[in-house]
Enzyme design. Structure first.
Site, mmCIF file in Angstrom:
data_model
loop_
_atom_site.group_PDB
_atom_site.id
_atom_site.type_symbol
_atom_site.label_atom_id
_atom_site.label_comp_id
_atom_site.label_asym_id
_atom_site.label_seq_id
_atom_site.Cartn_x
_atom_site.Cartn_y
_atom_site.Cartn_z
ATOM 1 N N GLU A 46 0.825 -1.211 0.000
ATOM 2 C CA GLU A 46 0.000 0.000 0.000
ATOM 3 C C GLU A 46 0.858 1.261 0.000
ATOM 4 O O GLU A 46 0.528 2.238 -0.664
ATOM 5 C CB GLU A 46 -0.956 -0.006 1.197
ATOM 6 C CG GLU A 46 -2.088 -1.011 1.068
ATOM 7 C CD GLU A 46 -2.963 -0.764 -0.149
ATOM 8 O OE1 GLU A 46 -3.080 0.413 -0.578
ATOM 9 O OE2 GLU A 46 -3.513 -1.728 -0.688
ATOM 10 N N TYR A 129 -6.756 6.341 4.310
ATOM 11 C CA TYR A 129 -6.822 5.345 3.241
ATOM 12 C C TYR A 129 -5.998 4.107 3.591
ATOM 13 O O TYR A 129 -6.477 2.974 3.490
ATOM 14 C CB TYR A 129 -6.329 5.915 1.902
ATOM 15 C CG TYR A 129 -6.039 4.792 0.941
ATOM 16 C CD1 TYR A 129 -7.080 4.145 0.286
ATOM 17 C CD2 TYR A 129 -4.738 4.307 0.765
ATOM 18 C CE1 TYR A 129 -6.833 3.048 -0.532
ATOM 19 C CE2 TYR A 129 -4.487 3.220 -0.045
ATOM 20 C CZ TYR A 129 -5.540 2.599 -0.695
ATOM 21 O OH TYR A 129 -5.305 1.502 -1.480
ATOM 22 N N ASP A 147 -9.490 4.777 -2.879
ATOM 23 C CA ASP A 147 -8.349 5.290 -3.634
ATOM 24 C C ASP A 147 -8.871 5.918 -4.914
ATOM 25 O O ASP A 147 -10.087 5.989 -5.153
ATOM 26 C CB ASP A 147 -7.313 4.180 -3.898
ATOM 27 C CG ASP A 147 -7.681 3.300 -5.084
ATOM 28 O OD1 ASP A 147 -8.892 3.186 -5.417
ATOM 29 O OD2 ASP A 147 -6.762 2.716 -5.689
#
Length: 301
Positions: A46, A129, A147
């Site tokens: 990520e 996020y 996203d």
């Protein structure tokens, strides 16, 4: 949070099944999706995938996890080693943040990536996020994972516009929560599936609607694909920018085994004012450590 309307609930239910079925058939075989990647592998991916395409991330990710298979392995190293291993992925402050997160995980959680969303969010360098993504993808929890790809899918399929706003809005977060399946397992699959749909089919340009499992109910397509009405969307430039100069300076430092003299850095860019500004910025960001005698190195602490 206000309860989702009946129409939104219906929309969500009609989207979940076809998108997840499409994902089951077409998802890319990516290493961070394998069970053996574990939560640390998911977290590393990520960080690396932010603003960076998968094909550039893959080799760096594989090297990173081979060298540092657990957070504690990375935490033992100097932060400059994280910057060195980051290579040319770009936005190297992400490497420092990932190193900082590894140190915190080691000190606060015994070296295991925490599963609680609040604990993830409390780690340095972790925003909303990333916390939601790790909790969802690594632990199968129910979170809205927003996203750029997911936001574009929702903008088109539900809102009926070509592009989402430049920055995530409260309305987008509300919609994402309303569209979440009730089941945790289904919600985590939905998060991954909607993201993959945006990455492969509902792309920013040259979208392939004929391959889309929800084309028949996409509000934007049914409206005739109206053009974007907001501010012009500017593509990111790189050549000639401070970002390019910073990258060239860091490349010299990554390849060096000892501290580098100012003269070696001066050779990478002819324009002295921009070069000095870029170097000052690297120092201010903690990516470069100045030493006496006009020497520079990657940070040790």
């Amino acid at each position: 949070m206000t309860a989702p309307t009946e129409s939104t609930q219906t929309t969500g239910e009609t989207l979940h099944t076809p998108v997840i079925a499409w994902f089951d058939a077409h998802a890319r075989d990516l290493p961070w999706r394998h069970p053996e990647a574990g939560p640390w592998g998911v977290m590393v991916s990520e960080f690396m995938l932010q603003q960076t395409p998968v094909n550039r991330v893959l080799p760096v990710y594989e090297h990173w996890l081979t060298r540092w298979p657990r957070p504690a392995d990375l935490a033992k190293e100097a932060p400059g080693e994280a910057v060195r291993a980051w290579g040319r992925l770009g936005y190297p402050r992400r490497a420092l943040r990932l190193h900082g997160a590894a140190v915190a995980i080691t000190e606060r959680h015994g070296g295991d990536v925490p599963s609680e969303h609040a604990q993830l969010l409390a780690l340095p360098g972790i925003g909303e996020y990333t916390a939601a993504a790790v909790a969802s993808f690594a632990y199968g929890q129910r979170h809205a994972v927003l996203d750029t790809n997911v936001r574009r899918v929702f903008a088109r399929a539900v809102t009926g516009v070509r592009y989402p706003p430049n920055a995530t809005t409260a309305a987008e977060r509300k919609l994402a929560r309303a569209l979440l399946p009730e089941s945790e397992r289904t919600a985590s699959r939905w998060a991954a599936a909607s993201m993959e749909l945006g990455a492969l089919v509902c792309t920013a340009k040259n979208e392939t609607c004929h391959s889309c499992p929800i084309a028949g109910q996409c509000a934007w397509r049914l409206a005739g694909k109206p053009e974007h009405e907001g501010p012009p969307r500017r593509g990111q430039t790189y050549a000639g920018t401070d970002r390019q100069v910073r990258g060239k300076l860091l490349a010299v430092l990554r390849e060096a085994v000892t501290a580098v003299p100012q003269a070696a850095l001066d050779r990478v860019w002819d324009e002295p004012v921009q070069r000095a500004r870029a170097l000052d910025g690297l120092v201010a960001d903690g990516l470069v450590e100045p030493l006496p005698g006009g020497l520079y190195r990657l940070p040790l602490t």
